[in-house]
Scaffold this motif. Structure first.
Motif, PDB file in Angstrom:
ATOM      1  N   ASP A 194       4.660  10.944  -6.851  1.00 15.25           N
ATOM      2  CA  ASP A 194       3.289  11.230  -6.293  1.00 15.25           C
ATOM      3  C   ASP A 194       2.793   9.756  -5.816  1.00 15.25           C
ATOM      4  O   ASP A 194       2.091   9.706  -4.691  1.00 15.25           O
ATOM      5  CB  ASP A 194       2.313  11.824  -7.293  1.00 15.25           C
ATOM      6  CG  ASP A 194       2.116  11.068  -8.576  1.00 15.25           C
ATOM      7  OD1 ASP A 194       3.179  10.317  -8.857  1.00 15.25           O
ATOM      8  OD2 ASP A 194       1.129  11.121  -9.341  1.00 15.25           O
ATOM      9  N   TYR A 195       3.266   8.905  -6.573  1.00 14.81           N
ATOM     10  CA  TYR A 195       2.889   7.347  -5.816  1.00 14.81           C
ATOM     11  C   TYR A 195       3.603   7.151  -4.564  1.00 14.81           C
ATOM     12  O   TYR A 195       2.893   6.555  -3.665  1.00 14.81           O
ATOM     13  CB  TYR A 195       3.179   6.233  -6.863  1.00 14.81           C
ATOM     14  CG  TYR A 195       2.204   6.276  -7.864  1.00 14.81           C
ATOM     15  CD1 TYR A 195       1.203   6.842  -8.195  1.00 14.81           C
ATOM     16  CD2 TYR A 195       2.486   5.283  -9.125  1.00 14.81           C
ATOM     17  CE1 TYR A 195       0.639   6.943  -9.509  1.00 14.81           C
ATOM     18  CE2 TYR A 195       1.603   5.074 -10.185  1.00 14.81           C
ATOM     19  CZ  TYR A 195       0.552   5.981 -10.394  1.00 14.81           C
ATOM     20  OH  TYR A 195      -0.011   6.047 -11.663  1.00 14.81           O
ATOM     21  N   LYS A 233       4.776   9.389  -2.475  1.00 15.04           N
ATOM     22  CA  LYS A 233       4.282  10.344  -1.389  1.00 15.04           C
ATOM     23  C   LYS A 233       3.192   9.685  -0.691  1.00 15.04           C
ATOM     24  O   LYS A 233       2.876   9.715   0.434  1.00 15.04           O
ATOM     25  CB  LYS A 233       4.105  11.723  -1.810  1.00 15.04           C
ATOM     26  CG  LYS A 233       5.427  12.273  -2.023  1.00 15.04           C
ATOM     27  CD  LYS A 233       5.138  13.650  -2.441  1.00 15.04           C
ATOM     28  CE  LYS A 233       6.280  14.638  -2.847  1.00 15.04           C
ATOM     29  NZ  LYS A 233       6.228  16.012  -3.168  1.00 15.04           N
ATOM     30  N   PHE A 234       2.046   9.258  -1.688  1.00 19.94           N
ATOM     31  CA  PHE A 234       0.651   8.717  -1.270  1.00 19.94           C
ATOM     32  C   PHE A 234       0.914   7.401  -0.419  1.00 19.94           C
ATOM     33  O   PHE A 234       0.271   7.538   0.552  1.00 19.94           O
ATOM     34  CB  PHE A 234      -0.151   8.322  -2.364  1.00 19.94           C
ATOM     35  CG  PHE A 234      -1.545   7.948  -1.901  1.00 19.94           C
ATOM     36  CD1 PHE A 234      -2.485   8.500  -1.346  1.00 19.94           C
ATOM     37  CD2 PHE A 234      -1.347   6.444  -2.111  1.00 19.94           C
ATOM     38  CE1 PHE A 234      -3.627   7.716  -1.185  1.00 19.94           C
ATOM     39  CE2 PHE A 234      -2.463   5.729  -1.854  1.00 19.94           C
ATOM     40  CZ  PHE A 234      -3.594   6.530  -1.261  1.00 19.94           C
ATOM     41  N   SER A 235       1.907   6.538  -1.016  1.00 16.19           N
ATOM     42  CA  SER A 235       1.932   5.484  -0.114  1.00 16.19           C
ATOM     43  C   SER A 235       2.844   5.561   1.153  1.00 16.19           C
ATOM     44  O   SER A 235       2.292   5.014   2.230  1.00 16.19           O
ATOM     45  CB  SER A 235       3.093   4.581  -0.935  1.00 16.19           C
ATOM     46  OG  SER A 235       2.420   4.239  -2.158  1.00 16.19           O
ATOM     47  N   PHE A 244       2.500   8.019   3.073  1.00 12.84           N
ATOM     48  CA  PHE A 244       1.589   9.029   3.757  1.00 12.84           C
ATOM     49  C   PHE A 244       0.533   7.802   4.375  1.00 12.84           C
ATOM     50  O   PHE A 244      -0.019   7.644   5.297  1.00 12.84           O
ATOM     51  CB  PHE A 244       0.693   9.999   3.274  1.00 12.84           C
ATOM     52  CG  PHE A 244      -0.158  10.907   4.114  1.00 12.84           C
ATOM     53  CD1 PHE A 244       0.175  11.583   5.195  1.00 12.84           C
ATOM     54  CD2 PHE A 244      -1.533  10.763   3.727  1.00 12.84           C
ATOM     55  CE1 PHE A 244      -0.666  12.258   6.022  1.00 12.84           C
ATOM     56  CE2 PHE A 244      -2.438  11.200   4.561  1.00 12.84           C
ATOM     57  CZ  PHE A 244      -2.114  11.921   5.554  1.00 12.84           C
ATOM     58  N   PHE A 245       0.185   7.096   3.171  1.00 14.19           N
ATOM     59  CA  PHE A 245      -0.844   5.950   3.822  1.00 14.19           C
ATOM     60  C   PHE A 245      -0.284   5.215   4.576  1.00 14.19           C
ATOM     61  O   PHE A 245      -1.137   4.522   5.785  1.00 14.19           O
ATOM     62  CB  PHE A 245      -1.500   5.333   2.433  1.00 14.19           C
ATOM     63  CG  PHE A 245      -2.268   4.342   2.722  1.00 14.19           C
ATOM     64  CD1 PHE A 245      -3.546   4.192   2.786  1.00 14.19           C
ATOM     65  CD2 PHE A 245      -1.786   2.875   2.806  1.00 14.19           C
ATOM     66  CE1 PHE A 245      -4.386   3.518   3.168  1.00 14.19           C
ATOM     67  CE2 PHE A 245      -2.854   1.961   2.875  1.00 14.19           C
ATOM     68  CZ  PHE A 245      -4.178   2.004   3.112  1.00 14.19           C
ATOM     69  N   SER A 247      -1.747  -1.984  -3.131  1.00 21.66           N
ATOM     70  CA  SER A 247      -1.341  -0.943  -3.637  1.00 21.66           C
ATOM     71  C   SER A 247      -0.879  -0.849  -5.143  1.00 21.66           C
ATOM     72  O   SER A 247      -0.772  -0.306  -6.345  1.00 21.66           O
ATOM     73  CB  SER A 247      -0.381   0.053  -3.147  1.00 21.66           C
ATOM     74  OG  SER A 247       0.935  -0.364  -2.613  1.00 21.66           O
ATOM     75  N   PHE A 295      -1.815   1.026  -8.509  1.00 22.83           N
ATOM     76  CA  PHE A 295      -1.097   2.072  -9.234  1.00 22.83           C
ATOM     77  C   PHE A 295      -0.959   1.501 -10.467  1.00 22.83           C
ATOM     78  O   PHE A 295      -0.933   2.382 -11.458  1.00 22.83           O
ATOM     79  CB  PHE A 295       0.379   2.153  -8.469  1.00 22.83           C
ATOM     80  CG  PHE A 295       0.265   2.921  -7.060  1.00 22.83           C
ATOM     81  CD1 PHE A 295      -0.634   3.984  -7.099  1.00 22.83           C
ATOM     82  CD2 PHE A 295       1.115   2.443  -6.042  1.00 22.83           C
ATOM     83  CE1 PHE A 295      -0.599   4.604  -5.986  1.00 22.83           C
ATOM     84  CE2 PHE A 295       0.922   3.196  -4.933  1.00 22.83           C
ATOM     85  CZ  PHE A 295       0.174   4.051  -4.734  1.00 22.83           C
ATOM     86  N   GLN A 340      -4.073   2.724 -12.213  1.00 27.93           N
ATOM     87  CA  GLN A 340      -3.847   4.020 -12.383  1.00 27.93           C
ATOM     88  C   GLN A 340      -2.922   4.639 -13.617  1.00 27.93           C
ATOM     89  O   GLN A 340      -3.343   5.217 -14.566  1.00 27.93           O
ATOM     90  CB  GLN A 340      -3.493   4.837 -11.103  1.00 27.93           C
ATOM     91  CG  GLN A 340      -3.085   6.211 -11.219  1.00 27.93           C
ATOM     92  CD  GLN A 340      -4.773   6.881 -11.186  1.00 27.93           C
ATOM     93  OE1 GLN A 340      -5.628   6.366 -10.709  1.00 27.93           O
ATOM     94  NE2 GLN A 340      -4.781   8.141 -11.753  1.00 27.93           N
TER      95      GLN A 340
END
Length: 143
Positions: A80-81, A83-85, A87-88, A131, A135, A138
């Motif tokens: 998930d980290y 994929k988010f990164s 996309f970002f 990030s 992260f 998080q």
């Protein structure tokens, strides 16, 4: 993943970021580097090959992004980290490049600070510096 392997990979990936930075003048076309080092306050920007500049900025961004994503995977091992990164980073590149193209087209008539910092975000892995602590926080708050 073994802690020693994880540490070695993280160090290697950070060193790769330094290699990209130190070899950038030989690897990438960037006449703005000299422009921002010298008399950018007093002279107009020289003639640029805009498409070549954009292509080389894309190469550099992709190279830094791949290393960034590798670091995020090695340090956190969470899809998930990653994929988010990814996309970002993709969305950030598109937005920053569009703004940068508009500023180049206008020959930085609105000032030099905005194009200078947008260029910095494109050619340097600054999103990694943002990030990683996010992260990590998080990860700590999910315990």
């Amino acid at each position: 993943m073994n802690t020693y392997i994880k540490t070695a990979l993280a160090i290697l990936l950070f060193l790769l970021l330094f290699v990209v930075r130190s070899a950038s003048s030989n690897l990438f076309y960037d006449p703005l580097m000299e422009y921002f080092k010298n008399d950018y306050l007093y002279k107009n920007i020289d003639q640029l090959d805009v498409w070549r500049l954009m292509l080389h900025m894309l190469y550099r961004y992709v190279l830094n992004s791949v290393i960034t994503l590798g670091l995020i995977w090695v340090l956190f091992e969470r899809k998930d980290y990653l994929k988010f990164s990814a996309f970002f980073l993709m969305i950030a590149f598109v937005l920053l490049m569009v703004i940068f193209m508009i500023l180049i087209r206008d020959n930085f008539e609105g000032g030099y600070l905005l194009p200078f910092y947008i260029r910095r975000f494109i050619i340097h892995p600054l999103f990694l510096l943002i990030s990683l602590p996010a992260f990590y926080y998080q990860k700590l708050s999910n315990r």
